[in-house]
Design a protein around this motif. Structure first.
Motif, PDB file in Angstrom:
ATOM      1  N   ASP A 626     -46.970 -40.340  -5.741  1.00 55.36           N
ATOM      2  CA  ASP A 626     -47.437 -41.425  -6.614  1.00 55.36           C
ATOM      3  C   ASP A 626     -46.780 -42.735  -6.178  1.00 55.36           C
ATOM      4  O   ASP A 626     -45.715 -42.744  -5.545  1.00 55.36           O
ATOM      5  CB  ASP A 626     -47.071 -41.108  -8.062  1.00 55.36           C
ATOM      6  CG  ASP A 626     -47.969 -41.836  -9.060  1.00 55.36           C
ATOM      7  OD1 ASP A 626     -48.787 -42.667  -8.621  1.00 55.36           O
ATOM      8  OD2 ASP A 626     -47.836 -41.564 -10.271  1.00 55.36           O
ATOM      9  N   TYR A 778     -45.720 -47.844 -14.648  1.00 56.60           N
ATOM     10  CA  TYR A 778     -47.155 -47.996 -14.382  1.00 56.60           C
ATOM     11  C   TYR A 778     -47.373 -47.635 -12.915  1.00 56.60           C
ATOM     12  O   TYR A 778     -46.873 -48.323 -12.020  1.00 56.60           O
ATOM     13  CB  TYR A 778     -47.604 -49.424 -14.653  1.00 56.60           C
ATOM     14  CG  TYR A 778     -47.528 -49.824 -16.109  1.00 56.60           C
ATOM     15  CD1 TYR A 778     -48.625 -49.680 -16.950  1.00 56.60           C
ATOM     16  CD2 TYR A 778     -46.345 -50.350 -16.634  1.00 56.60           C
ATOM     17  CE1 TYR A 778     -48.556 -50.061 -18.286  1.00 56.60           C
ATOM     18  CE2 TYR A 778     -46.267 -50.717 -17.969  1.00 56.60           C
ATOM     19  CZ  TYR A 778     -47.377 -50.569 -18.784  1.00 56.60           C
ATOM     20  OH  TYR A 778     -47.308 -50.941 -20.107  1.00 56.60           O
ATOM     21  N   THR A 779     -48.102 -46.556 -12.692  1.00 55.88           N
ATOM     22  CA  THR A 779     -48.288 -46.054 -11.325  1.00 55.88           C
ATOM     23  C   THR A 779     -49.771 -45.850 -11.048  1.00 55.88           C
ATOM     24  O   THR A 779     -50.621 -46.070 -11.918  1.00 55.88           O
ATOM     25  CB  THR A 779     -47.548 -44.716 -11.143  1.00 55.88           C
ATOM     26  OG1 THR A 779     -48.271 -43.687 -11.834  1.00 55.88           O
ATOM     27  CG2 THR A 779     -46.119 -44.785 -11.699  1.00 55.88           C
ATOM     28  N   ARG A 781     -51.184 -43.067 -10.828  1.00 59.14           N
ATOM     29  CA  ARG A 781     -51.629 -41.987 -11.697  1.00 59.14           C
ATOM     30  C   ARG A 781     -51.515 -42.374 -13.167  1.00 59.14           C
ATOM     31  O   ARG A 781     -52.221 -41.830 -14.018  1.00 59.14           O
ATOM     32  CB  ARG A 781     -50.796 -40.721 -11.426  1.00 59.14           C
ATOM     33  CG  ARG A 781     -51.010 -40.148 -10.029  1.00 59.14           C
ATOM     34  CD  ARG A 781     -50.091 -38.973  -9.756  1.00 59.14           C
ATOM     35  NE  ARG A 781     -50.163 -38.554  -8.356  1.00 59.14           N
ATOM     36  CZ  ARG A 781     -49.204 -37.913  -7.733  1.00 59.14           C
ATOM     37  NH1 ARG A 781     -48.087 -37.605  -8.384  1.00 59.14           N
ATOM     38  NH2 ARG A 781     -49.333 -37.557  -6.470  1.00 59.14           N
ATOM     39  N   TYR A 782     -50.556 -43.247 -13.472  1.00 56.91           N
ATOM     40  CA  TYR A 782     -50.366 -43.712 -14.853  1.00 56.91           C
ATOM     41  C   TYR A 782     -50.693 -45.202 -14.892  1.00 56.91           C
ATOM     42  O   TYR A 782     -49.836 -46.046 -15.159  1.00 56.91           O
ATOM     43  CB  TYR A 782     -48.926 -43.467 -15.311  1.00 56.91           C
ATOM     44  CG  TYR A 782     -48.556 -42.007 -15.401  1.00 56.91           C
ATOM     45  CD1 TYR A 782     -48.730 -41.306 -16.583  1.00 56.91           C
ATOM     46  CD2 TYR A 782     -48.022 -41.332 -14.296  1.00 56.91           C
ATOM     47  CE1 TYR A 782     -48.387 -39.959 -16.675  1.00 56.91           C
ATOM     48  CE2 TYR A 782     -47.671 -40.006 -14.377  1.00 56.91           C
ATOM     49  CZ  TYR A 782     -47.856 -39.305 -15.564  1.00 56.91           C
ATOM     50  OH  TYR A 782     -47.517 -37.988 -15.652  1.00 56.91           O
ATOM     51  N   GLU A 784     -53.220 -46.895 -16.790  1.00 62.86           N
ATOM     52  CA  GLU A 784     -53.555 -47.502 -18.080  1.00 62.86           C
ATOM     53  C   GLU A 784     -52.502 -47.183 -19.140  1.00 62.86           C
ATOM     54  O   GLU A 784     -52.045 -48.072 -19.848  1.00 62.86           O
ATOM     55  CB  GLU A 784     -54.929 -47.006 -18.533  1.00 62.86           C
ATOM     56  CG  GLU A 784     -56.051 -47.453 -17.601  1.00 62.86           C
ATOM     57  CD  GLU A 784     -57.408 -46.983 -18.088  1.00 62.86           C
ATOM     58  OE1 GLU A 784     -57.462 -46.410 -19.209  1.00 62.86           O
ATOM     59  OE2 GLU A 784     -58.389 -47.178 -17.367  1.00 62.86           O
ATOM     60  N   GLN A 785     -52.169 -45.934 -19.249  1.00 64.00           N
ATOM     61  CA  GLN A 785     -51.119 -45.530 -20.181  1.00 64.00           C
ATOM     62  C   GLN A 785     -49.872 -45.189 -19.359  1.00 64.00           C
ATOM     63  O   GLN A 785     -49.882 -44.259 -18.565  1.00 64.00           O
ATOM     64  CB  GLN A 785     -51.556 -44.308 -20.995  1.00 64.00           C
ATOM     65  CG  GLN A 785     -52.667 -44.584 -21.982  1.00 64.00           C
ATOM     66  CD  GLN A 785     -52.211 -45.517 -23.103  1.00 64.00           C
ATOM     67  OE1 GLN A 785     -51.065 -45.470 -23.527  1.00 64.00           O
ATOM     68  NE2 GLN A 785     -53.108 -46.375 -23.576  1.00 64.00           N
ATOM     69  N   PRO A 786     -48.775 -45.957 -19.541  1.00 61.25           N
ATOM     70  CA  PRO A 786     -47.609 -45.733 -18.694  1.00 61.25           C
ATOM     71  C   PRO A 786     -46.901 -44.416 -19.022  1.00 61.25           C
ATOM     72  O   PRO A 786     -47.032 -43.886 -20.135  1.00 61.25           O
ATOM     73  CB  PRO A 786     -46.712 -46.917 -19.014  1.00 61.25           C
ATOM     74  CG  PRO A 786     -47.058 -47.276 -20.417  1.00 61.25           C
ATOM     75  CD  PRO A 786     -48.555 -47.030 -20.526  1.00 61.25           C
ATOM     76  N   LEU A 787     -46.166 -43.936 -18.049  1.00 59.90           N
ATOM     77  CA  LEU A 787     -45.246 -42.819 -18.275  1.00 59.90           C
ATOM     78  C   LEU A 787     -43.987 -43.421 -18.894  1.00 59.90           C
ATOM     79  O   LEU A 787     -43.381 -44.340 -18.337  1.00 59.90           O
ATOM     80  CB  LEU A 787     -44.907 -42.118 -16.957  1.00 59.90           C
ATOM     81  CG  LEU A 787     -43.852 -41.011 -17.016  1.00 59.90           C
ATOM     82  CD1 LEU A 787     -44.297 -39.880 -17.927  1.00 59.90           C
ATOM     83  CD2 LEU A 787     -43.546 -40.480 -15.623  1.00 59.90           C
TER      84      LEU A 787
END
Length: 813
Positions: A626, A778-779, A781-782, A784-787
């Motif tokens: 990621d 914010y990646t 893969r993430y 819109e909704q951050p990890l």
């Protein structure tokens, strides 16, 4: 017929001689016995010392002989009743009179030849065996058999070669003349064709016993010593070494050759040829099973039977392009060494034929170098071969076991275990039998290597981890308390025997290789001597313990300067200290590279969020492919605590003092409030995400008036009070807009910044309470909704827990 041999410790005193005699009397119930004895413990060395002293013109040889005589007489007096003492006293008096005359002659000549030395050393066994015969004969009829009339050798004094056929004939003749009697025989000594006394090499009493057992076709040969058999490793090096119950002749030969002192290696051949079982027993614990050496021992579930080592080794490397494809070079090398009677312990050759390497005893290097350079003088002169190049200070560590044959992965486990502990292998040798894998390493690494390999092959349930804790302050003290509480759990559940072997602060250091008492360390540290960082680092390197970890629970910039030295020695570093990870990028990258190159760990999870798994989560994201595009975070539990508790009802300075008192701030709270500490944290996260940022690249938007950062800590608090209106204005402005003040770190598109923000209720950090931290990743893969990682980000207990977690990660590498 049984042959029982008793070593020097088994006859070192009257008490021990009586124990040995009791063992012989018990054995007589099973059949006739031949008892072979060594000199009283330490006697041979004392005789050699006396001879050398005499040869050098030192009169103290007389004192040494007098002390030996007194020791033998005292043993006789303790063993025998007064009426039985005169005969043995006459023997001892006559023997020491001869010894004195012999040493007087050496003194006069100023020379100690090998022949004379053999004769001198022989008195140790000659006198001890007659003393033991008298002690045994007090209750059991026994005959003294002079080994010089039984064992025939050549005239190579010091390590004579045995004529087996003549020896067998002489032993059989003595048996015919003394049927059914107990023999007491001096070990170690023999005689040549002219009747001159010879010796069989140090440890030769075992060999004497084996030769007699073979000549008599004995039912068993028992070697009685001071340990309960052969061990999986040298118990002086490995505390958890254990006896080997059964072993083959070949395995025993390999182990004894490679330094297992319990058995003299030539002993095995005579009994192996005739299939005579060899039993190694403990004189001082006769009920212990010991080790039985035989043709077909019971099957073992363990792949490796034992570990052993040889010290004082040197490698001789012969190399050059003139060797490639030319037959006969190896032959000439070995012939040159053989002419100098130099034994080759290990051989290895590159497949390119460009070099050949042999291992020899360090003492043989000068003679070997001269002989080989002379043999290859023409090739050396023409530049086709380089002069012989010795490498000293080495040792061999060997894995031995019949089950290693055709068992894949053994070498991999060997190399992996050594590599993880920074033990460099200089040469490797393995025979086609696959019974032995030998590695040449630095002599200084032998203890570590043997322990690491014993763990890998004999102790799969446990791994010993040695911690060096630097900085037992607030966090460090909590860490030590947590370790003390969890030691048993770690061993039982994770198979980790975690020991704190050293604790140091700015002034003192305490050390115990067996593990410090974690309930008593404060008093011990207060009473300890001074210790500098350099000395502490040298301590870690010099102790050279396996699975070592430096745990730096300080904020000392100087401590970070030593990380590179330790990582290069395969010592893991667990750093609560932020200095190294936030230093110049080149240094950060170098430390990361060293950890990878030397197969160890450089871990600093607590640099960012105390016990929160922030760096670990980030590493998991990037390791899985990621890409981190943006990070937004509240990374100071201190600042979050301060702004969550400041509402204008009490001074801002008072709230900051409370944060410091409760252990949420750095030792200097200005690092927190200036934004420097948060800047370091976002810098570390950006670097872990793959961005080569420097500290100067992080924009710090300070909310403090400039005067607050001048002077010392007390001046800082005074200035906070002076500027109370400023802080109240910040709070009031945010409150008026329905916002809360949060000190936020941001990373976006390669740029990093930190500063105070007034955030709306919709913001993820708005509800952050107390000392909590939060990071939003914010990646790809993430997107819109951050990890989100959220939790307590300050406090001694949780920070110590984070350090503890890093220790476990490093230990389980």
């Amino acid at each position: 017929m049984q042959v029982l041999k008793f070593g020097g410790t088994s006859v070192a005193s009257a008490e021990n001689i009586e124990k040995s005699c009791a063992i012989v009397r018990a054995a007589l119930a099973r059949g006739p016995v031949v008892m072979v004895v060594s000199a009283l413990g330490g006697t041979t060395d004392a005789l050699i010392g006396a001879g050398r002293a005499a040869a050098s013109g030192d009169y103290r040889y007389r004192d040494a002989l007098a002390q030996l005589q007194q020791r033998h007489v005292a043993a006789a007096q303790a063993l025998l009743p007064p009426a039985a003492q005169p005969d043995i006293t006459d023997v001892l008096t006559r023997g020491f009179s001869e010894l004195l005359q012999l040493c007087d002659g050496i003194f006069s000549l100023g020379e100690l030849s090998d022949r004379t030395l053999d004769r001198l050393m022989s008195y140790g066994e000659l006198l001890s065996s007659q003393l033991v015969r008298e002690a045994l004969g007090a209750r059991t009829a026994a005959v003294w058999a002079d080994a010089r009339q039984l064992i025939r050798t050549n005239a190579r004094f010091g390590a004579a070669e045995v004529n087996v056929a003549v020896t067998r004939a002489q032993v059989q003749a003595f048996k015919s003349a003394h049927p059914g009697e107990v023999w007491v025989v001096p070990g170690f000594i023999a005689a040549d064709d002219q009747g001159n006394t010879t010796t069989l090499g140090r440890g030769g009493s075992d060999y004497t016993a084996a030769l007699l057992a073979a000549a008599l076709d004995a039912d068993v040969l028992e070697i009685w010593t001071d340990v309960s058999g052969m061990m999986t490793a040298d118990p002086r090096l490995v505390s958890r070494a254990r006896p080997i119950a059964g072993i083959s002749y070949q395995e025993a030969m390999e182990l004894s050759h490679f330094g297992a002192k319990v058995l003299y290696s030539p002993t095995i051949q005579p009994v192996m040829e005739r299939g005579i079982p060899l039993w190694i027993k403990n004189t001082f614990a006769p009920a212990d099973y010991g080790t039985l050496v035989e043709v077909a021992p019971p099957p073992s579930s363990e792949v490796v039977r034992g570990l052993s080592s040889i010290g004082n080794l040197s490698l001789l490397n012969l190399e050059g392009s003139g060797m490639v494809g030319i037959p006969g070079f190896s032959k000439r090398l070995f012939e040159a060494l053989a002419r100098e009677r130099i034994n080759v312990v290990l051989i290895t050759q590159s497949s390119s034929e460009y070099s050949i390497c042999v291992g020899v005893a360090a003492a043989d290097v000068p003679g070997a170098q001269a002989a080989v350079d002379e043999e290859f003088a023409p090739e050396i002169a023409s530049g086709r071969i380089a002069p012989l190049r010795p490498e000293n200070g080495l040792a061999i560590v060997a894995l031995v076991g019949e089950n290693m044959k055709n068992h894949p992965g053994i070498s991999g486990r060997l190399f992996g275990a050594l590599g993880q502990n920074g033990v460099n292998i200089r040469a490797i040798a393995q025979g086609s039998s696959e019974r032995n894998i030998s590695t040449v390493i630095r002599a200084a690494d032998v203890r570590k290597a043997i322990n690491v390999l014993h763990e890998a092959f004999f102790e799969p349930a446990y791994k010993q981890v040695n911690l060096y804790v630097l900085g037992p302050g607030n966090v460090g003290g909590r860490l030590l308390a947590q370790l003390a509480k969890q030691q048993q759990h770690l061993q039982q559940q994770l198979g980790l025997q975690v020991r704190v072997v050293a604790i140091a602060n700015r002034r003192h250091c305490i050390v115990d290789e067996n593990g410090l008492d974690l309930a008593a360390w404060p008093a011990a540290l207060a009473a300890a001597g001074p210790c500098t960082l350099e000395e502490f680092t040298e301590l870690i390197v010099s102790r050279n313990l396996r699975n070592s970890i430096l745990v730096d629970v300080t904020a000392n910039p100087a401590a970070a300067d030593y990380y590179a030295d330790l990582l290069a020695k395969s010592v893991a570093v667990v750093a609560c200290n932020k200095v190294a990870a936030s230093s110049a990028y080149a240094n950060y990258a170098r430390l990361k590279a060293l950890a990878q190159d030397f197969n160890t760990r450089f871990l600093f999870e607590t640099n960012v969020g105390a016990g929160l798994p922030i760096i670990g989560t980030l590493n998991d994201l990037t390791s899985s492919g990621d890409v981190v595009r943006r990070m937004e975070a509240v990374l100071s539990g201190t600042l979050n605590f301060v702004f969550n508790n400041y509402d204008g009802s009490r001074p801002f300075a008072e709230v900051v003092r409370q944060a410091q008192a409760e252990g949420y701030t750095e030792p200097d709270p200005r690092l927190d409030l200036s934004g420097t500490d948060v800047a370091r944290k976002i810098l570390i996260l950006a670097r872990e995400a793959g961005h080569p940022l420097e500290m100067s690249d992080v924009q710090i938007e300070s909310f403090l008036p400039a005067s607050c950062l001048e002077g010392d800590v007390e001046a800082f608090y005074e200035q906070l009070a002076v500027h109370e209106a400023h802080f109240r204005a910040l709070y009031d402005a945010a409150t008026a807009e329905g916002k809360r003040l949060k000190f936020v770190a941001r990373f976006n598109d390669g740029a990093a910044a930190v500063g105070l923000q007034a955030v709306l209720p919709s913001h993820d950090v708005y509800e952050l309470r107390g000392k909590d931290n939060i990071v939003l990743f914010y990646t790809d893969r993430y997107a819109e909704q951050p990890l989100v990682v959220k939790g307590a980000g300050a406090g001694a207990e949780v920070t110590a827990a984070g350090v503890f977690a890093d220790i476990i990660r490093a230990a389980r590498l």
